[in-house]
Scaffold this active site. Sequence first.
Site, PDB file in Angstrom:
ATOM      1  N   ARG A   1      11.409  64.439  11.084  1.00 12.61           N
ATOM      2  CA  ARG A   1      10.568  64.743   9.912  1.00 12.61           C
ATOM      3  C   ARG A   1      11.034  64.011   8.654  1.00 12.61           C
ATOM      4  NH1 ARG A   1      10.519  70.232  11.993  1.00 12.61           N
ATOM      5  NH2 ARG A   1       8.663  70.426  13.267  1.00 12.61           N
TER       6      ARG A   1
ATOM      7  N   LYS B   1       4.677  52.031   1.172  1.00 11.02           N
ATOM      8  CA  LYS B   1       3.607  52.064   2.182  1.00 11.02           C
ATOM      9  C   LYS B   1       4.218  51.658   3.512  1.00 11.02           C
ATOM     10  CE  LYS B   1      -0.661  51.198  -0.352  1.00 11.02           C
ATOM     11  NZ  LYS B   1      -1.784  50.259  -0.538  1.00 11.02           N
TER      12      LYS B   1
ATOM     13  N   GLU C   1       0.920  36.293  -2.392  1.00 14.48           N
ATOM     14  CA  GLU C   1       1.060  37.638  -2.991  1.00 14.48           C
ATOM     15  C   GLU C   1       1.630  37.534  -4.412  1.00 14.48           C
ATOM     16  OE1 GLU C   1      -0.068  40.421  -1.619  1.00 14.48           O
ATOM     17  OE2 GLU C   1       0.068  40.284   0.577  1.00 14.48           O
TER      18      GLU C   1
ATOM     19  N   LYS D   1       4.966  45.437  -9.561  1.00 15.26           N
ATOM     20  CA  LYS D   1       4.672  46.386  -8.477  1.00 15.26           C
ATOM     21  C   LYS D   1       5.358  47.726  -8.757  1.00 15.26           C
ATOM     22  CE  LYS D   1       3.906  47.363  -3.774  1.00 15.26           C
ATOM     23  NZ  LYS D   1       3.668  46.931  -2.422  1.00 15.26           N
TER      24      LYS D   1
ATOM     25  N   GLU E   1      -2.006  55.653  -4.610  1.00 17.78           N
ATOM     26  CA  GLU E   1      -3.221  54.840  -4.703  1.00 17.78           C
ATOM     27  C   GLU E   1      -4.472  55.666  -5.001  1.00 17.78           C
ATOM     28  OE1 GLU E   1      -3.255  51.337  -2.141  1.00 17.78           O
ATOM     29  OE2 GLU E   1      -5.378  51.716  -1.832  1.00 17.78           O
TER      30      GLU E   1
ATOM     31  N   ARG F   1      -3.204  51.513  -8.391  1.00 18.10           N
ATOM     32  CA  ARG F   1      -2.493  50.854  -7.281  1.00 18.10           C
ATOM     33  C   ARG F   1      -3.461  50.049  -6.412  1.00 18.10           C
ATOM     34  NH1 ARG F   1       2.483  52.815  -3.368  1.00 18.10           N
ATOM     35  NH2 ARG F   1       2.551  50.871  -2.213  1.00 18.10           N
TER      36      ARG F   1
ATOM     37  N   ASN G   1      -4.479  45.567  -3.962  1.00 13.96           N
ATOM     38  CA  ASN G   1      -5.218  45.146  -2.761  1.00 13.96           C
ATOM     39  C   ASN G   1      -6.187  44.003  -3.067  1.00 13.96           C
ATOM     40  OD1 ASN G   1      -4.117  47.079  -0.927  1.00 13.96           O
ATOM     41  ND2 ASN G   1      -5.293  48.634  -2.020  1.00 13.96           N
TER      42      ASN G   1
ATOM     43  N   HIS H   1      -7.429  41.740  -0.381  1.00  9.29           N
ATOM     44  CA  HIS H   1      -7.062  42.331   0.912  1.00  9.29           C
ATOM     45  C   HIS H   1      -8.265  42.837   1.719  1.00  9.29           C
ATOM     46  CE1 HIS H   1      -3.092  41.951  -0.744  1.00  9.29           C
ATOM     47  NE2 HIS H   1      -2.523  42.514   0.301  1.00  9.29           N
TER      48      HIS H   1
ATOM     49  N   HIS I   1      -8.263  41.383   5.155  1.00  9.12           N
ATOM     50  CA  HIS I   1      -8.105  42.167   6.390  1.00  9.12           C
ATOM     51  C   HIS I   1      -9.273  41.910   7.341  1.00  9.12           C
ATOM     52  CE1 HIS I   1      -5.163  45.394   4.610  1.00  9.12           C
ATOM     53  NE2 HIS I   1      -4.566  44.256   4.894  1.00  9.12           N
TER      54      HIS I   1
ATOM     55  N   HIS J   1      -0.904  36.882   7.386  1.00  6.35           N
ATOM     56  CA  HIS J   1      -1.377  37.884   6.421  1.00  6.35           C
ATOM     57  C   HIS J   1      -1.512  37.287   5.007  1.00  6.35           C
ATOM     58  CE1 HIS J   1      -2.001  41.696   4.420  1.00  6.35           C
ATOM     59  NE2 HIS J   1      -0.988  41.421   3.617  1.00  6.35           N
TER      60      HIS J   1
END
Length: 373
Positions: free
Chosen positions: A128, A150, A192, A234, A244, A248, A252, A255, A259, A273
């Site tokens: 956990r 993330k 990036e 960042k 987010e 935030r 992206n 992205h 993606h 990527h």
Amino acid sequence: MTEKSKRVERLRVELGDRGYDILIGPGLIARAGLEILPLMRRRQAVIITDATVAHHHLAPLRASFDAQGIGHQEIVLPAGEATKDLAHFGRLVDDVLACGIERGTMLVALGGGVVGDIAGFAAATLLRGIDFVQIPTTLLAQVDSSVGGKTAINTAAGKNLLGAFYQPRLVLADTDTLSTLPTRELRAGYAEIVKYGLIRDTAFFEWLEAEGEAVCDLEPAAATRAILTSCRMKAAIVAADEREEGDRALLNFGHTFGHALEAETGFGDTLLHGEAVALGMALALDFAVCLGIATGQDASRVKRHLAAAGLPTGLSAIGLSGNAADRLVGHMGKDKKVRDGRITLILPRRIGDAFVMRDASTEQLREFFGAAA
Ligand code: NAD
Ligand code: GLY
């Protein structure tokens, strides 16, 4: 190398008792044991890395742990995006458990975004939640994926769909590791960095126009400044909006398009990527021009800069076939930012000023792809 560029820079991600430092500079793997030891609840670490990174950078990490009396075991994954799946994740957590971990054990992710994302998700879920440290070894991971918590793996339905927000205890961005990184990977990571200039910082983009080549050539002062500026932005965005719910999402930029292109090209070598993000940013700019939001001059200027860095800026770079427009819009509809069935896009108003558009028209996107393909 000047004295300044040999210096280690330290930044803080301000998240209260889950806040942590990011260290950026040369020689950090060699002193990783020293930096990590004060954060450890027991002198046991499990290092997760990939085969390529292990070959180049595992030995000094082992030595630095030995020097501090930190017991360590290692798990070496295959390199590449295909490792970020459920099958590898299942084996990884079994292997970590077989190391005899306790809640006080530290997981250490040594590698690029793939290792950081899967190891981070393992840390978030094992027992956990156990502590972990990011030691990013790609430019992309040093400026983006190692910071902000993330963590995720891919599923059959899409990229990064199974994951958790789970912050590391420390990020050690050792700039020396970048010297072994293939040029194509380095340039993918550069995309990036450009993203930060485009979403929030015109002066940074202008500096990149002048110094981008020096950054990609890994001139120490330029590379460190680019990584530091990216991480600073960042860290500020994550501190203000960890999960987010607002700004935030700006991170992206490029992205949602990117993606979709990665899904279309099979998450492989056709488009890395960072390359997908570069092409996605170019498409977001072109789409914003179509909508009358951004100017053609800004779009051309950004595409010139990305192309000069060896990054793709047009769909011709990936040779789409058949009814690509429908498929791309379909991929975009599976994005994590979709709300009430509507596609969310990050669009630029101008260089250094992006915003979140919550209800992009699928019809306009289909027409746009039809014309661009
Ligand atoms: P990667 O981890 O696959 O690394 C790229 C390649 O470089 C791999 O083959 C790796 O073995 C090799 N490599 C890594 N470091 C090296 C070194 N120093 N020398 C030589 N080779 C080295 O890819 P990446 O570009 O670092 O990361 C991409 C991943 O990151 C994607 O899965 C993406 O979804 C994820 N990502 C996550 C976030 C986040 O916030 N968590 C942000 C951006 C991207
Ligand atoms: N890479 C996007 C984010 O961390 O939010």
